[in-house]
Design a protein around this motif. Structure first.
Motif, PDB file in Angstrom:
ATOM      1  N   PRO A  55       1.918  11.268   4.582  1.00  0.00           N
ATOM      2  CA  PRO A  55       2.635   9.999   4.605  1.00  0.00           C
ATOM      3  C   PRO A  55       2.339   9.157   5.841  1.00  0.00           C
ATOM      4  O   PRO A  55       1.787   9.642   6.830  1.00  0.00           O
ATOM      5  CB  PRO A  55       4.102  10.422   4.578  1.00  0.00           C
ATOM      6  CG  PRO A  55       4.134  11.793   5.146  1.00  0.00           C
ATOM      7  CD  PRO A  55       2.810  12.424   4.803  1.00  0.00           C
ATOM      8  N   GLU A  56       2.722   7.901   5.737  1.00  0.00           N
ATOM      9  CA  GLU A  56       2.640   6.977   6.856  1.00  0.00           C
ATOM     10  C   GLU A  56       3.422   7.594   8.019  1.00  0.00           C
ATOM     11  O   GLU A  56       4.526   8.107   7.836  1.00  0.00           O
ATOM     12  CB  GLU A  56       3.304   5.664   6.422  1.00  0.00           C
ATOM     13  CG  GLU A  56       3.024   4.476   7.294  1.00  0.00           C
ATOM     14  CD  GLU A  56       3.530   3.182   6.632  1.00  0.00           C
ATOM     15  OE1 GLU A  56       4.413   3.238   5.765  1.00  0.00           O
ATOM     16  OE2 GLU A  56       3.020   2.119   6.994  1.00  0.00           O
ATOM     17  N   GLY A  57       2.861   7.547   9.212  1.00  0.00           N
ATOM     18  CA  GLY A  57       3.558   8.151  10.352  1.00  0.00           C
ATOM     19  C   GLY A  57       3.443   9.668  10.373  1.00  0.00           C
ATOM     20  O   GLY A  57       4.165  10.326  11.109  1.00  0.00           O
ATOM     21  N   LEU A  90      -3.923   9.480   1.574  1.00  0.00           N
ATOM     22  CA  LEU A  90      -3.756   9.313   3.019  1.00  0.00           C
ATOM     23  C   LEU A  90      -3.234   7.917   3.316  1.00  0.00           C
ATOM     24  O   LEU A  90      -3.883   6.924   2.975  1.00  0.00           O
ATOM     25  CB  LEU A  90      -5.097   9.521   3.732  1.00  0.00           C
ATOM     26  CG  LEU A  90      -5.790  10.859   3.467  1.00  0.00           C
ATOM     27  CD1 LEU A  90      -7.160  10.881   4.138  1.00  0.00           C
ATOM     28  CD2 LEU A  90      -4.928  12.003   3.961  1.00  0.00           C
ATOM     29  N   ASP A  91      -2.072   7.852   3.952  1.00  0.00           N
ATOM     30  CA  ASP A  91      -1.482   6.554   4.265  1.00  0.00           C
ATOM     31  C   ASP A  91      -1.736   6.200   5.730  1.00  0.00           C
ATOM     32  O   ASP A  91      -1.070   6.700   6.626  1.00  0.00           O
ATOM     33  CB  ASP A  91       0.025   6.564   3.960  1.00  0.00           C
ATOM     34  CG  ASP A  91       0.617   5.156   3.940  1.00  0.00           C
ATOM     35  OD1 ASP A  91      -0.040   4.226   4.455  1.00  0.00           O
ATOM     36  OD2 ASP A  91       1.732   4.992   3.409  1.00  0.00           O
ATOM     37  N   GLU A  92      -2.718   5.339   5.955  1.00  0.00           N
ATOM     38  CA  GLU A  92      -3.079   4.852   7.286  1.00  0.00           C
ATOM     39  C   GLU A  92      -3.223   5.942   8.335  1.00  0.00           C
ATOM     40  O   GLU A  92      -2.481   5.958   9.322  1.00  0.00           O
ATOM     41  CB  GLU A  92      -2.059   3.808   7.762  1.00  0.00           C
ATOM     42  CG  GLU A  92      -2.014   2.633   6.795  1.00  0.00           C
ATOM     43  CD  GLU A  92      -1.635   1.341   7.471  1.00  0.00           C
ATOM     44  OE1 GLU A  92      -2.067   1.135   8.620  1.00  0.00           O
ATOM     45  OE2 GLU A  92      -0.933   0.529   6.835  1.00  0.00           O
ATOM     46  N   PRO A  93      -4.178   6.839   8.138  1.00  0.00           N
ATOM     47  CA  PRO A  93      -4.367   7.911   9.129  1.00  0.00           C
ATOM     48  C   PRO A  93      -4.796   7.393  10.500  1.00  0.00           C
ATOM     49  O   PRO A  93      -4.629   8.104  11.489  1.00  0.00           O
ATOM     50  CB  PRO A  93      -5.450   8.797   8.505  1.00  0.00           C
ATOM     51  CG  PRO A  93      -6.111   7.957   7.481  1.00  0.00           C
ATOM     52  CD  PRO A  93      -5.085   6.986   6.993  1.00  0.00           C
ATOM     53  N   LYS A 105       0.826  -1.208   0.000  1.00  0.00           N
ATOM     54  CA  LYS A 105       0.000   0.000   0.000  1.00  0.00           C
ATOM     55  C   LYS A 105       0.861   1.258   0.000  1.00  0.00           C
ATOM     56  O   LYS A 105       0.694   2.163  -0.832  1.00  0.00           O
ATOM     57  CB  LYS A 105      -0.932   0.001   1.229  1.00  0.00           C
ATOM     58  CG  LYS A 105      -1.787  -1.251   1.357  1.00  0.00           C
ATOM     59  CD  LYS A 105      -2.731  -1.191   2.544  1.00  0.00           C
ATOM     60  CE  LYS A 105      -2.046  -1.128   3.904  1.00  0.00           C
ATOM     61  NZ  LYS A 105      -1.321  -2.370   4.280  1.00  0.00           N
ATOM     62  N   THR A 106       1.785   1.316   0.953  1.00  0.00           N
ATOM     63  CA  THR A 106       2.653   2.494   1.044  1.00  0.00           C
ATOM     64  C   THR A 106       3.489   2.650  -0.226  1.00  0.00           C
ATOM     65  O   THR A 106       3.651   3.758  -0.750  1.00  0.00           O
ATOM     66  CB  THR A 106       3.571   2.374   2.275  1.00  0.00           C
ATOM     67  OG1 THR A 106       2.753   2.331   3.438  1.00  0.00           O
ATOM     68  CG2 THR A 106       4.524   3.536   2.370  1.00  0.00           C
ATOM     69  N   THR A 107       3.981   1.528  -0.720  1.00  0.00           N
ATOM     70  CA  THR A 107       4.778   1.556  -1.939  1.00  0.00           C
ATOM     71  C   THR A 107       3.982   2.183  -3.091  1.00  0.00           C
ATOM     72  O   THR A 107       4.507   3.001  -3.854  1.00  0.00           O
ATOM     73  CB  THR A 107       5.200   0.121  -2.308  1.00  0.00           C
ATOM     74  OG1 THR A 107       5.874  -0.453  -1.185  1.00  0.00           O
ATOM     75  CG2 THR A 107       6.105   0.104  -3.510  1.00  0.00           C
TER      76      THR A 107
END
Ligand SMILES: Nc1ncnc2c1ncn2[C@@H]1O[C@H](COP(=O)(O)OP(=O)(O)OP(=O)(O)O)[C@@H](O)[C@H]1O
Ligand SMILES: [Mg+2]
Lengths: 309, 237
Positions: B85-87, B161-164, B43-45
């Protein structure tokens, strides 16, 4: 008392020059975690280029006011050093940006050796005297002597440092520099052209180095192809002393190192019962640096490791 | 209506390892779409490749009809595509106010920036109280809100949105998703990545399911939520 005051003045003047050079190290480190060992050589190039211009002008137009001649020297030396800094970043560091950290470090040392050799080929190995174009006024202050050159160096250095703080804290470029230092990836997501910000950082650092180089050569009355080595090493130490990556740390570290060196030179004889003379002042400065780092490895104003992680 | 974001046959590799293979997806203007999948599904990739942080190895990405496939990240951002981004990626040693200003970095319409700042503060009152605080000292939920507010300051047309919800307490997850819905209600398209498939499918109109770097399923969120395979793998039966 007058000796104390004299050493204080000398130390502050010397320290403000170290601080200007230290800022270049610390800004680049802050943004790339790279120790730009060629930075000392940029200072040397600034001094030698300015001296070449000043020497030529002093010959060609002997009547010109000294300040004007000096200004002309700076006006050439600054862009030359900025261009040099930009080329070094583009050619020597950018291709290695994602390489293991040892690679750019070795490249940096290589670049500084190349610059020394280039300077030696152009200007030779001899000391080049700074022509006597500047006012040589001396003032008595409470028993200590202050020269016009010292006053000029101190005032100019402080003004430059204040301007730099203002740029970094208040301008769009400064914000982009700080953002890039904290996370290159996230900065680029904000629309920051990270490569341009890094280039701008090298440009600013190199301009400061040019000014510092001219200051040192005016202060000591000479320049030399090898002068960048010790000056760079001391300025780097100053940056580490203050906490590398931290602008105020570089300023504080520079001033402290200048003071340590100056007082060390003044009192080292007394302290060691005449065993060590003032020619040991450099050793003394590094000794203090090591002592500080033993107790505060991240420098005086450096973030503790936890905060950096 | 033509797609705002069109990803076609995208493949991304780390060294020799393929993390995403021939992935295609679309987001239409104003649409809310989710991409769900387990840990390490890619997903992030995918988001990094879309936003220019990773070079794709094959395939294309079009935004608003133009190819952005190998553009640098800052140019993609300037076209109106914002990744949170994630984080969260707040700048820890900058104040909340400065973080928000960084969101508007690429803009120079001062008056509109000031209006948008007011809107962000209206949307995120918790940030207003903490305007002068260093972002690194905020709680995880507050940092996520700041990251959303900062993205809004760019006036994006598409928000990635990466894993909010990652690492947030349930109440805070609710608050963050509430904000995301309100952002979407203003016409901003959203591509949401989540491990929390239940929440993502409830929030979005359409969804894609990513398994080992490949799109395994796609369709209406309601249909996906009812799909036995999805229920089994992502919704706890
Ligand atoms: N920098 C990297 N180098 C090598 N492999 C990587 C790298 N980043 C991710 N991977 C691998 O690529 C695959 C996809 O990772 P990715 O981070 O995209 O997954 P994800 O779906 O976002 O997972 P998560 O839900 O845990 O965030 C994983 O197998 C992962 O191990
Ligand atoms: Mg992920």
């Amino acid at each position: 008392m007058d000796i104390f005051l004299q050493q204080l003045i000398n130390g502050l003047v010397l320290g403000s020059v170290y601080a200007l050079v230290a800022l270049g190290y610390t800004m680049v480190y802050g943004i790339l975690e790279l120790i730009n060992f060629a930075h000392g050589e940029i200072t040397m190039m600034g001094a030698l280029v300015a001296l070449a211009v000043i020497g030529a002008l002093a010959l060609a137009a002997p009547g010109l006011p000294g300040v004007l001649v000096l200004g002309a020297g700076l006006a050439v030396a600054i862009p030359v050093c900025v261009a040099l800094g930009l080329v070094i970043e583009r050619v020597a560091y950018r291709p290695l940006r994602n390489a293991p950290r040892l690679a750019p470090l070795i490249t940096a040392i290589g670049v500084s050796i190349i610059l020394q050799n280039v300077a030696m080929l152009i200007w030779g190995k001899q000391y080049i005297p700074f022509p006597a174009i500047l006012p040589e006024g001396r003032h008595q202050v409470l028993g200590a002597t202050v020269s016009d050159i010292q006053i000029a160096i101190l005032v100019l250095a402080v003004l430059i440092m204040l301007a730099l703080i203002l740029v970094v804290q208040k301008t769009r470029l400064g914000r982009a520099m700080r953002a890039t230092a904290q996370s290159r990836q996230v900065a680029s997501l904000m629309g920051v052209d990270v490569n341009r910000v890094i280039a701008a950082t090298f440009a600013i650092g190199s301009a400061l180095a040019a000014v510092a180089g001219v200051m040192v050569s005016a202060y000591y009355g000479l320049a030399h192809y090898y002068m960048g080595f010790l000056l760079g090493l001391k300025a780097f130490s100053a940056a580490v002393l203050g906490g590398i990556g931290n602008l105020r740390g570089a300023m504080l570290g520079g001033l402290l190192l200048g003071l340590i060196e100056s007082f060390g030179a003044g009192y080292i004889g007394d302290l060691t019962g005449g065993f060590l003379g003032s020619n040991y002042q450099d050793v003394f400065a590094f000794f203090v640096l090591i002592a500080v780092l033993v107790f505060r490895p991240s420098g005086l104003l450096g973030a503790r490791l936890v905060e950096r992680a | 209506m033509s797609a705002l974001l069109a990803v076609h046959q995208l493949s991304v590799a780390y060294g020799g390892i393929q993390a995403v293979r021939e992935l295609s997806l679309e987001v239409k203007p104003g649409e809310m779409v989710c991409l769900i999948g387990a840990n390490g599904a890619g997903k992030t990739t995918t988001l990094k490749a879309i936003s220019g942080l990773l070079p794709p190895h094959a395939g294309s990405v079009h935004f608003d009809g133009h190819s952005i496939t190998r553009l640098p990240a800052h140019e993609i951002a300037r076209r109106g595509l914002s990744l949170v981004p994630e984080g969260r990626g707040v700048f820890p040693r900058m104040s909340v106010a400065e973080n928000l200003m960084m969101g508007a970095y690429a803009r120079n319409d001062r008056a509109a920036i000031a209006r948008d700042l007011d809107e962000v503060h209206a949307l995120l009152p918790r940030l207003t109280e903490r305007r002068a605080q260093m972002a690194g000292l905020l709680s995880g939920g507050e940092q996520q809100m700041l990251a959303l507010g900062r993205a809004m300051m760019a006036r994006p047309r598409l928000l990635l949105l990466d894993e909010p919800s990652m690492g947030l307490a349930p109440l805070m997850v609710q608050a963050v998703f509430d904000i995301i819905r309100r952002i979407a209600a203003r016409g901003v398209a959203v591509l949401l990545i989540e491990q929390n498939a239940h929440l993502a499918l409830k929030t979005c109109a359409r969804g894609y399911v990513l398994e080992n770097g490949v799109i395994a399923l796609s369709g209406n969120a309601a249909d996906l939520a009812a799909d036995p395979a999805v229920r089994q793998a992502y919704l706890g039966g």
